[in-house]
Enzyme design. Structure first.
Site, PDB file in Angstrom:
ATOM      1  N   LYS A 258       0.584 -19.058   7.517  1.00 37.11           N
ATOM      2  CA  LYS A 258       0.319 -19.913   8.767  1.00 37.11           C
ATOM      3  C   LYS A 258      -0.288 -18.463   9.029  1.00 37.11           C
ATOM      4  CE  LYS A 258       3.078 -19.956  12.639  1.00 37.11           C
ATOM      5  NZ  LYS A 258       2.342 -19.147  13.447  1.00 37.11           N
TER       6      LYS A 258
ATOM      7  N   LYS B 129      13.641 -26.577   8.115  1.00 38.78           N
ATOM      8  CA  LYS B 129      14.751 -26.689   9.326  1.00 38.78           C
ATOM      9  C   LYS B 129      14.663 -28.345   9.224  1.00 38.78           C
ATOM     10  CE  LYS B 129      12.414 -24.217  12.734  1.00 38.78           C
ATOM     11  NZ  LYS B 129      13.494 -22.800  13.195  1.00 38.78           N
TER      12      LYS B 129
ATOM     13  N   ASP C  33      -0.868 -20.640  18.044  1.00 35.45           N
ATOM     14  CA  ASP C  33       1.162 -19.821  17.410  1.00 35.45           C
ATOM     15  C   ASP C  33       2.119 -21.075  17.301  1.00 35.45           C
ATOM     16  OD1 ASP C  33       2.634 -17.698  16.073  1.00 35.45           O
ATOM     17  OD2 ASP C  33       3.755 -17.586  18.316  1.00 35.45           O
TER      18      ASP C  33
ATOM     19  N   HIS D 157       3.283 -25.858  14.538  1.00 27.79           N
ATOM     20  CA  HIS D 157       4.853 -26.245  14.346  1.00 27.79           C
ATOM     21  C   HIS D 157       4.516 -28.014  15.200  1.00 27.79           C
ATOM     22  CE1 HIS D 157       6.010 -22.904  12.634  1.00 27.79           C
ATOM     23  NE2 HIS D 157       5.546 -21.455  13.164  1.00 27.79           N
TER      24      HIS D 157
ATOM     25  N   HIS E  37       6.932 -23.438   8.487  1.00 26.12           N
ATOM     26  CA  HIS E  37       8.238 -23.268   8.478  1.00 26.12           C
ATOM     27  C   HIS E  37       9.236 -24.436   9.216  1.00 26.12           C
ATOM     28  CE1 HIS E  37       8.289 -20.407  11.416  1.00 26.12           C
ATOM     29  NE2 HIS E  37      10.703 -21.081  12.684  1.00 26.12           N
TER      30      HIS E  37
ATOM     31  N   ARG F 275       1.163  -1.144  -0.240  1.00 28.74           N
ATOM     32  CA  ARG F 275      -0.658   0.158  -0.272  1.00 28.74           C
ATOM     33  C   ARG F 275       0.471   1.368   0.220  1.00 28.74           C
ATOM     34  NH1 ARG F 275      -4.020  -2.280   4.003  1.00 28.74           N
ATOM     35  NH2 ARG F 275      -2.589  -2.931   5.059  1.00 28.74           N
TER      36      ARG F 275
ATOM     37  N   GLU G  89      11.027 -20.442  24.370  1.00 32.57           N
ATOM     38  CA  GLU G  89      11.547 -19.040  23.537  1.00 32.57           C
ATOM     39  C   GLU G  89      12.228 -18.357  24.690  1.00 32.57           C
ATOM     40  OE1 GLU G  89      10.367 -18.284  19.779  1.00 32.57           O
ATOM     41  OE2 GLU G  89       7.974 -19.156  20.554  1.00 32.57           O
TER      42      GLU G  89
ATOM     43  N   LYS H  77       6.495 -18.364  25.560  1.00 30.56           N
ATOM     44  CA  LYS H  77       7.056 -17.364  25.209  1.00 30.56           C
ATOM     45  C   LYS H  77       8.406 -16.732  26.682  1.00 30.56           C
ATOM     46  CE  LYS H  77       5.669 -15.962  21.016  1.00 30.56           C
ATOM     47  NZ  LYS H  77       6.482 -17.039  19.903  1.00 30.56           N
TER      48      LYS H  77
HETATM   49  C1  BG6 Z   1       6.901 -18.454  14.384  1.00 31.60           C
HETATM   50  C2  BG6 Z   1       5.860 -17.802  15.532  1.00 31.60           C
HETATM   51  O1  BG6 Z   1       5.804 -18.947  13.329  1.00 31.60           O
HETATM   52  O2  BG6 Z   1       7.969 -19.607  14.651  1.00 31.60           O
HETATM   53  C3  BG6 Z   1       6.562 -17.585  16.517  1.00 31.60           C
HETATM   54  O3  BG6 Z   1       4.514 -16.920  14.976  1.00 31.60           O
HETATM   55  C4  BG6 Z   1       7.799 -18.110  17.200  1.00 31.60           C
HETATM   56  O4  BG6 Z   1       5.583 -17.176  17.226  1.00 31.60           O
HETATM   57  C5  BG6 Z   1       8.735 -18.314  15.829  1.00 31.60           C
HETATM   58  O5  BG6 Z   1       8.701 -17.227  17.682  1.00 31.60           O
HETATM   59  C6  BG6 Z   1       9.716 -19.510  15.665  1.00 31.60           C
HETATM   60  O6  BG6 Z   1      10.056 -19.865  15.088  1.00 31.60           O
HETATM   61  P1  BG6 Z   1      11.799 -20.646  15.174  1.00 31.60           P
HETATM   62  O7  BG6 Z   1      12.222 -21.006  13.921  1.00 31.60           O
HETATM   63  O8  BG6 Z   1      12.551 -19.325  16.138  1.00 31.60           O
HETATM   64  O9  BG6 Z   1      11.813 -21.530  16.287  1.00 31.60           O
END
Ligand code: BG6
Length: 485
Positions: free
Chosen positions: A181, A215, A268, A273, A211, A66, A249, A373
Site C-alpha cells: 500500500k 497479524k 496511511d 488497515h 500487513h 539503483r 501509536e 501517532k
Molecule cells: C504502516 C503505516 O502501514 O503501519 C505506519 O504506514 C504505521 O504509519 C504502521 O506505523 C503500523 O503497523 P503496526 O504493525 O506497528 O501496527
C-alpha cells in the site's frame, strides 16, 4: 477462565507451513532493496523464515536497486540490517548468517532501464540452473508507490511477468508480484494502477499486501466469530450498541515525512488497515475458508459503508495534528517540527470518525474509528459494546459506575480478548461491580505468534492469497475514503 498458563519467556516456536506443506524452490526479487522496508522488515523476515522454518534448498534472493554495489557489498549490507533489526532472541549464529548471505545477489539498475531488467532475467535464469529455483519468482515491490507502474511495465516488457509454459502450454512455474500500500491515492489512481497491473499480471498472480491481515489477532477475528456458537447470535444491531476500532501509536512519523505528508492518517491507516479490521469484524460468514469466499464478504461490507457527504464530514469526523510533548518520558517534537515536514502542514496525524454500515445486520450501529501517532500509549483494539439490559432490577445506587457488557479484542500489544460483565460484590449489600474475563494469547498457547510479514510472505510462496487484498476490494475501500476530502 481455565487455561494452561505458560510463563512469559518460555514461548515455543510457531509453525509456518500448513499441514507440513513446503513451498517450491523460488527466487524472491526485492525492488528497492536499500530502502527502509527492506532493511527493517523484509530482510529480517526472510532471515527468520530461513533459519527457523524449512525452506527449499535453492531459495535465493535478488536485490534490484539503483545504488552501485556488487554481490559481496550487498551481502554485507543485508547482514548489517538483520543484525540491527532482528530481535535479540532471534539473532542468527555465524553459520546461519553465512548461509543467508550466500543466497543473496544484487542487480544494479535504474528502475526505468530496460537493460537492467534484461540483466535481471539473466541472473534469474542462472539461479534456475545453478540453484534449481525452477523458474518460480516472487517480485516484491518495496519501492515508493510512484515507481510501481514503471517497474510493472518493465517486468512485462522484459518478459519477466509470465510463468514459463510447460510442454502442453500449462504453467510449469509460478510468477507472483507483491505490492505494498498505498494502492493509489484516490479512486481514479487506484483504478489506473489496477489497470496497469492487469495489463502485465493476472489477478491470481497479484498479491496486494496489507500487513494487518498477517497479524494472528486480526485473523483470529474470523475464528472468534465463526468457530464459536455463542457470540454470533448477538453480533448484530439488536444487541450491539456501538463498536470502536482504535489504532493508537505512541511513535511519531520518524523519518517518513516525505511519504506521510502526502498520506496523512486517513490514507496511511484508515483506508487500509482499519478497513480490513472493520471488514473482519462485521462481515457475514463466508461460504468456505478460501480466498474468494472471504474476500467476497469483505467487499460486501465495504459496499455497505455509505460515502460521507460534506455535511457528514463536518459532523462526524475530527482531524488533528500532534504538538510537542513528552511520551513515555521521551520528548516528542510537534509534527510541524519533524524533519521534512512543512511548517505550514495541514496533514492530519490523528483522525476520529463515525461510520455506519447500511445493511440488515448493522443498521444504525455507529462505528467509532480513531487512529493517531504520538499518542500516550500504543494500543490497537476492537471494542464491542453491547446494549444495556432492558430493565435493571438493581437500584441506581447499587449499579453506580457499571458499564454495559463490553468485549475488547486486543489486537496489539498484550494480545488477547476480555469480556466485561457485572458481578455482585460479596456481602449483604446488593452492590454490583464490573469484572473481566480475560484471555491472553501468550499464556494460553505458549507459542510466539509469527510476525505479520512472515505469515504473508510464506502464504505468497505457497500461492495462498486469502490474506491479500483483491482488486475490487481496493477500489471499494478507496471509495469510502475519497469521499471525505
Ligand atoms: C504502516 C503505516 O502501514 O503501519 C505506519 O504506514 C504505521 O504509519 C504502521 O506505523 C503500523 O503497523 P503496526 O504493525 O506497528 O501496527
Amino acid at each position: 477462565m481455565s487455561q494452561e498458563v505458560h510463563p512469559a519467556g518460555s514461548l515455543k516456536q510457531h509453525t509456518i507451513w500448513q499441514d507440513g506443506q513446503m513451498p517450491e524452490p523460488c527466487t524472491v526479487v526485492i525492488f528497492g532493496a536499500t530502502g527502509d522496508l527492506t532493511q527493517r522488515k523484509l530482510l529480517p523476515t526472510l532471515a527468520h523464515l530461513l533459519h527457523d522454518h524449512p525452506l527449499p534448498e535453492g531459495f535465493s534472493v535478488v536485490a534490484f536497486a539503483r545504488r552501485p554495489m556488487n554481490d559481496e557489498q550487498w551481502r554485507g549490507m543485508a547482514l548489517d540490517s538483520i543484525n540491527k533489526y532482528m530481535p535479540d532472541n532471534d539473532k542468527l549464529d555465524r553459520e546461519a548468517q553465512h548461509d543467508f548471505a550466500q543466497r543473496m545477489y544484487y542487480c544494479q539498475s535504474d528502475f526505468n532501464d530496460r537493460e537492467g531488467y534484461e540483466k535481471l532475467a539473466d541472473i534469474l535464469e542462472r539461479l534456475d540452473r545453478e540453484k534449481g529455483t525452477q523458474g518460480n519468482r516472487m517480485y516484491y515491490l518495496a519501492t515508493p508507490p510512484t515507481l510501481d507502474s514503471e517497474i510493472i511495465f518493465q517486468l512485462g516488457g522484459a518478459g519477466l511477468a509470465r510463468p514459463a509454459a510447460g510442454q502442453y502450454g500449462d504453467e510449469e512455474s509460478w510468477t507472483r508480484i507483491v505490492i505494498e500500500k498505498p494502492f493509489g491515492r484516490d479512486l481514479a489512481s487506484a483504478q489506473k494502477l489496477n489497470r496497469e497491473i492487469a495489463r502485465v499480471f493476472h489477478e491470481r498472480q497479484t498479491y496486494r499486501i496489507d500487513h494487518y491481515m498477517g497479524k494472528e489477532t486480526v485473523q483470529n477475528l474470523l475464528a472468534f466469530r465463526f468457530a464459536n456458537g455463542i457470540f454470533e447470535p448477538l453480533w448484530n444491531q439488536k444487541y450491539i450498541d456501538h463498536v470502536q476500532i482504535v489504532v493508537a501509536e505512541s511513535l511519531g512519523i520518524g523519518s517518513r515525512a516525505e511519504y506521510y505528508e502526502e498520506a496523512g492518517a486517513i490514507r496511511d491507516m484508515v483506508q487500509n488497515h482499519i478497513m480490513q479490521v472493520l471488514c473482519l469484524t462485521t462481515m457475514e460468514a463466508p461460504v468456505a475458508f478460501d480466498a474468494d469466499a472471504i474476500r467476497d464478504e469483505k467487499v460486501k461490507v465495504l459496499r455497505a459503508v455509505p460515502l460521507l457527504t460534506p455535511e457528514d464530514v463536518a459532523k462526524r469526523t475530527v482531524r488533528g495534528q500532534y504538538t510537542a510533548g513528552v511520551i513515555n518520558g521521551q520528548p516528542q517534537v510537534s509534527y510541524k517540527e519533524e524533519k521534512g515536514v512543512s511548517p505550514a502542514s495541514q496533514t492530519e496525524t490523528y483522525v476520529a470518525l463515525k461510520l455506519f454500515i447500511e445493511n440488515w445486520r448493522w443498521a444504525e450501529v455507529p462505528f467509532y474509528i480513531r487512529t493517531g501517532k504520538a499518542l500516550p500509549k500504543r494500543s490497537t483494539e476492537v471494542t464491542i459494546q453491547f446494549k444495556r439490559v432492558p430493565h435493571m432490577l438493581y437500584k441506581p445506587a447499587e449499579t453506580k459506575g457499571l458499564v454495559p457488557n463490553r468485549l475488547t479484542i486486543r489486537i496489539q500489544p498484550d494480545e488477547g480478548i476480555s469480556l466485561k460483565f457485572a458481578a455482585k460484590v460479596p456481602g449483604a449489600a446488593r452492590h454490583l461491580n464490573d469484572v473481566d474475563m480475560n484471555f491472553s494469547y501468550s499464556e494460553a498457547f505458549g507459542i510466539e505468534s509469527p510476525d505479520a510479514y512472515e505469515r504473508l510472505i510464506a502464504d505468497c510462496m505457497v500461492g495462498d492469497s486469502t490474506l491479500f487484498i483483491r482488486r475490487d476490494e481496493v477500489e471499494t475501500q478507496v471509495q469510502v475514503e475519497v469521499s471525505k476530502r
